[in-house]
Design a protein around this motif. Sequence first.
Motif, PDB file in Angstrom:
ATOM      1  N   ILE A   1     -39.938  -7.975 -18.207  1.00 13.95           N
ATOM      2  CA  ILE A   1     -38.942  -7.375 -19.093  1.00 13.95           C
ATOM      3  C   ILE A   1     -37.872  -8.427 -19.351  1.00 13.95           C
ATOM      4  N   ASP A   2     -37.771  -8.835 -20.600  1.00 12.84           N
ATOM      5  CA  ASP A   2     -36.875  -9.930 -20.972  1.00 12.84           C
ATOM      6  C   ASP A   2     -35.492  -9.384 -21.252  1.00 12.84           C
ATOM      7  N   ASP A   3     -34.510 -10.259 -21.100  1.00 11.63           N
ATOM      8  CA  ASP A   3     -33.120  -9.912 -21.420  1.00 11.63           C
ATOM      9  C   ASP A   3     -32.707  -8.604 -20.766  1.00 11.63           C
TER      10      ASP A   3
ATOM     11  N   ALA B   1     -33.884 -15.326 -12.901  1.00 18.27           N
ATOM     12  CA  ALA B   1     -32.553 -15.470 -13.501  1.00 18.27           C
ATOM     13  C   ALA B   1     -32.621 -16.559 -14.567  1.00 18.27           C
ATOM     14  N   GLU B   2     -32.165 -16.219 -15.771  1.00 14.99           N
ATOM     15  CA  GLU B   2     -32.199 -17.185 -16.885  1.00 14.99           C
ATOM     16  C   GLU B   2     -30.871 -17.940 -16.977  1.00 14.99           C
ATOM     17  N   GLY B   3     -30.917 -19.106 -17.582  1.00 13.46           N
ATOM     18  CA  GLY B   3     -29.683 -19.828 -17.910  1.00 13.46           C
ATOM     19  C   GLY B   3     -28.952 -20.395 -16.703  1.00 13.46           C
TER      20      GLY B   3
ATOM     21  N   LEU C   1     -38.732  -9.044 -13.871  1.00 13.88           N
ATOM     22  CA  LEU C   1     -37.526  -8.638 -14.580  1.00 13.88           C
ATOM     23  C   LEU C   1     -36.695  -9.897 -14.822  1.00 13.88           C
ATOM     24  N   LYS C   2     -36.412 -10.193 -16.091  1.00 15.27           N
ATOM     25  CA  LYS C   2     -35.622 -11.411 -16.369  1.00 15.27           C
ATOM     26  C   LYS C   2     -34.188 -11.012 -16.648  1.00 15.27           C
ATOM     27  N   ILE C   3     -33.300 -11.427 -15.747  1.00 14.29           N
ATOM     28  CA  ILE C   3     -31.891 -11.039 -15.879  1.00 14.29           C
ATOM     29  C   ILE C   3     -31.292 -11.818 -17.053  1.00 14.29           C
TER      30      ILE C   3
ATOM     31  N   VAL D   1     -45.083 -16.069 -22.209  1.00 16.53           N
ATOM     32  CA  VAL D   1     -44.950 -16.164 -23.661  1.00 16.53           C
ATOM     33  C   VAL D   1     -44.106 -15.003 -24.163  1.00 16.53           C
ATOM     34  N   ASN D   2     -43.178 -15.292 -25.083  1.00 15.19           N
ATOM     35  CA  ASN D   2     -42.352 -14.223 -25.653  1.00 15.19           C
ATOM     36  C   ASN D   2     -43.151 -13.476 -26.715  1.00 15.19           C
ATOM     37  N   ILE D   3     -43.149 -12.193 -26.619  1.00 16.33           N
ATOM     38  CA  ILE D   3     -43.882 -11.373 -27.587  1.00 16.33           C
ATOM     39  C   ILE D   3     -42.859 -10.526 -28.339  1.00 16.33           C
TER      40      ILE D   3
ATOM     41  N   LEU E   1     -43.944 -21.359 -16.413  1.00 16.45           N
ATOM     42  CA  LEU E   1     -43.200 -22.010 -17.492  1.00 16.45           C
ATOM     43  C   LEU E   1     -43.078 -21.034 -18.642  1.00 16.45           C
ATOM     44  N   GLU E   2     -41.931 -21.104 -19.356  1.00 16.06           N
ATOM     45  CA  GLU E   2     -41.767 -20.226 -20.506  1.00 16.06           C
ATOM     46  C   GLU E   2     -42.017 -21.032 -21.771  1.00 16.06           C
ATOM     47  N   VAL E   3     -42.805 -20.445 -22.650  1.00 15.02           N
ATOM     48  CA  VAL E   3     -43.109 -21.111 -23.914  1.00 15.02           C
ATOM     49  C   VAL E   3     -42.061 -20.701 -24.933  1.00 15.02           C
TER      50      VAL E   3
ATOM     51  N   LEU F   1     -46.473 -11.849 -20.248  1.00 17.06           N
ATOM     52  CA  LEU F   1     -45.983 -11.513 -21.579  1.00 17.06           C
ATOM     53  C   LEU F   1     -44.557 -11.014 -21.455  1.00 17.06           C
ATOM     54  N   GLU F   2     -43.616 -11.717 -22.125  1.00 18.07           N
ATOM     55  CA  GLU F   2     -42.207 -11.322 -22.023  1.00 18.07           C
ATOM     56  C   GLU F   2     -41.862 -10.390 -23.172  1.00 18.07           C
ATOM     57  N   ILE F   3     -41.439  -9.234 -22.820  1.00 18.83           N
ATOM     58  CA  ILE F   3     -41.099  -8.227 -23.826  1.00 18.83           C
ATOM     59  C   ILE F   3     -39.663  -7.823 -23.589  1.00 18.83           C
TER      60      ILE F   3
END
Length: 899
Positions: free
Chosen positions: A793-795, A849-851, A814-816, A731-733, A673-675, A763-765
């Motif tokens: 790796i975010d975005d 994959a996001e969204g 890796l988050k697309i 968690v987004n950092i 889950l993403e916070v 940890l999402e960076i």
Amino acid sequence: MSPSPRPQRGALRGQAKRRLLLIGLLVTLLIFAVTSLSYRVLKQRDLEQRREQVRAHYNQLLPRLGSQQLAQGLQLAARIEFSRILERPSAERWPMLTAFLNAQWSFSTFSNLVVLDPAGKPIYRHGAESDSLLLQASQAPHWLYEPQYHQLYRIYRIPLWLGSEGQGQLVLFKTLSHSSLSEWAIPQTQLELTHEGRLVARSSAEPVNALDDPARYLRLEIPWPRDEAAEGQTYPVLLAYRDLGDLLPHGQFVARPVALALLILGLLWYGLGRWLGGTVRRIESLGQGARRYARQHDRNQLLPALAPALERDDEIKDTALAFEHLVAAIEEREQEQLSYLQTLELLEEAVIEFNAEGRILRASPAWSALCHQEDGQCDCIHSQIHPDDLPLLKAQAEQLFQGQKQGVTLRLRLHAKGRGRAGHDLWIEARLLAFADRHGRVENVRGVLRDITQTYTHEQQISHMALHDALTELPNRVLLEDRFKIALRLAARNEEMVGVCFIDLDHFKLVNDSLGHKAGDRLLLSFADRLQQSLRKGDTLARWGGDEFVLLLPEMQDENDIRTVAGKVISALQQPLEVMDNEIRMTLSMGVAVYPNDSEEMETLFSQADRAMFFAKAQGRNQLCFFHDMSSKGPGKQELYIQNRLAAAVEQGLIQAWFQPVVDSRSHACTSLEVLARWQDAENGWISPATFIPMAENLGLIGALGNKILLDSLDALCRLNQLGYDLWVAVNISKRQLFIPGFVEWLLQELAERGLRPGQLILEITESVALSDVESGADTVQRLRGAGFHLAIDDFGTGYSSLSQLHEMQANELKIDISFIRRLFQPDGKTMVQAIIRMAQALEMKTVAEGVETSECAELLAQMGADCLQGYLFGKPMPLAEFELWLERNRQEPRIATS
Ligand code: C2E
Ligand code: CA
Ligand code: CA
């Protein structure tokens, strides 16, 4: 290398034989010469010896004979006197003497005898020849040759007492006949006696001179010893012929040693020749083996050829064995080399080696394939490289040849010219390595070249998409910031101005609401189009988000120039915009900030332009406002308000953590889950984290805010663990958070207190942060990784990371970015997402994959190989209690995704 001329077969053997023969002949000749010489010397000595022997013998014999006969004569005279015959009367005495002599004669060696009276008158004769002898004896006192009897006599005269007549003389004749010579002759010697050149007696039947081979004899002349009294007398000469028949003839003397030498030579010839022949044959087999190996290159053929050399344990065998080992080593080396070459052939990468002039010295087959040319045609690397990239290659290679660098990696294009596949430049990644020789000089450079055209175009496309807005294809914020920075640097150098204009369409929401989202999109498109027509080439029109655009005007001489361009933009909207057969009149509000008049900082200029735009809107829209023309110059009213409220909200803990599920792409079961931070302000309602997070970063509130969210996340993790869920919490950092001192230690401490492991947290960076960490050499990210945290790796896609950099980061996930998913159903969008997934798979990273909002989208992503999905289709962000209910439903029926 051209083969050396083949030695003639058996040359060695022939040579050895000739030498042997020559040496043999020489030795024989030498022996012949030496024996001949020694024969001469020996013979000479032998002859001398014999001559001396014979001479000595006769020199002794002859006087002895003389004195013997004299003694006999004296004896005879004494006996005659003693008999007193001569004292008798004359008549009586001669017959008595004759009787006496006859009685004595047999003892006497004298043939004739005469008695002389004191007057020298013969008074008595005895012997047949005495009369004639006496006649001549008066002339020859010692020697007498009687031609009549062909006899030589030796005469002895001895005094004899004749009684009353007084002292008379006894004359005795001694014949030297053949028999006396035979008596005297010693073995192997013949004697001849000559007198006054006449041969008077000889020991042999025939005279020596008449013999068949007079050269057989050594001739000696021995003169008869002389009496002192007999002056003027001719003496006989004794000729002694010493037989030399017993002397070894020259032929025989020489023949033996020579024959012996020849025999030895023959034996040597036979024995040594055989041995030499065998040895030569064995040596030749070495040569033959070498030649055969050079011709056929077959080791199996070598051993039979070397068999003669191996027959005996000696140096030749050692040489053959050494040769064989050498061949074995060569073959092993060749085999090794072959397998390396085969491996090289298998490789898609080309391996080449070139010198300082760029001439290719060696190249694997892949190089020809890369160049699309036949082997050997692409022999200068320079001719293959795109002219634009050639200087780069030359500069880098130069550094390698100079020894300034050991290796470089660069990206280059291979020139399309002359390549079969028309018109396409090939992108290659070249890793060049310098290899120094023993003296430390770099003569050649080796390179591994890889075709990265596909990756490169993907990267290009990805970064294009990452840098451009999906709808309008205009540059997005990232690219805008980039160009802004460049523009600022240029302006600082050239003392120019830069204008930045925030543009907001007035009442765009109305169009959206009344005509629908599609029409809204079309309107934005034709607006962007219209604006761009009125701009210069160097200007940048970017989409900021929604209906907000930013116009960047570099290289401006003064503010009036900026006013002119801004005016042009506004007047471009005089004409209505065409949207789906509707003509729509639009107006805009614009805020402008100017470098360096308003500020020199990009961020400040952005917020100044933003505030000027707010100001223009507040002034009743459809107008242009310069920041320095604004009546109140503080931050925008609303902005200021939010900022004030934010500090309080962070302090009072009003900002909550909400949770959005991430599911497995195939089973749709929740995996993590993403916070996400949520803030509901009493007056402004929900405020987006996209607004307040950057604000918190700028105001220095992010530490407190971030820590609060992290602690909420850890508590939620504990709670979920208690409920029996084994989920990761992401968690987004933010970037600023990472650089807070002691952050890592604090987080580990908090985890430990709750009995949690770092491995349960992701940890999402964002990509750009992770990248800057790698580039700046900061090690926070690596320390987090080392501590056991999972990194995501975010975005992804909004930064500039290349494959190799991603690899270095060692992230797990890796988050697309959502912008790629938005374009999934456009052809290029799909290709991009596919490329990203493949890359991630290659680097063994999980993809999220996001969204994801529709089931078609979810299905397609699952097909394409995305590991996890996140989006409103499965669940929006929600408070913990609600999330627990969602989890419960998901556990029972993962496929029904509702929220
Ligand atoms: P993000 O990390 O990319 O988070 C994902 C964003 O996409 C979230 O927006 C989420 O609500 C939204 N989203 C998820 N699924 C869908 C969907 O199907 N459709 C659409 N249209 N959107 C979806 P949100 O919550 O507004 O967050 C925005 C950004 O704010 C986040 O982007 C993250 O960068 C930042 N952020 C949020 N919470 C935190 C936080 O606690 N700390 C930090 N440092 N940054 C945060
Ligand atoms: Ca995120
Ligand atoms: Ca994201």
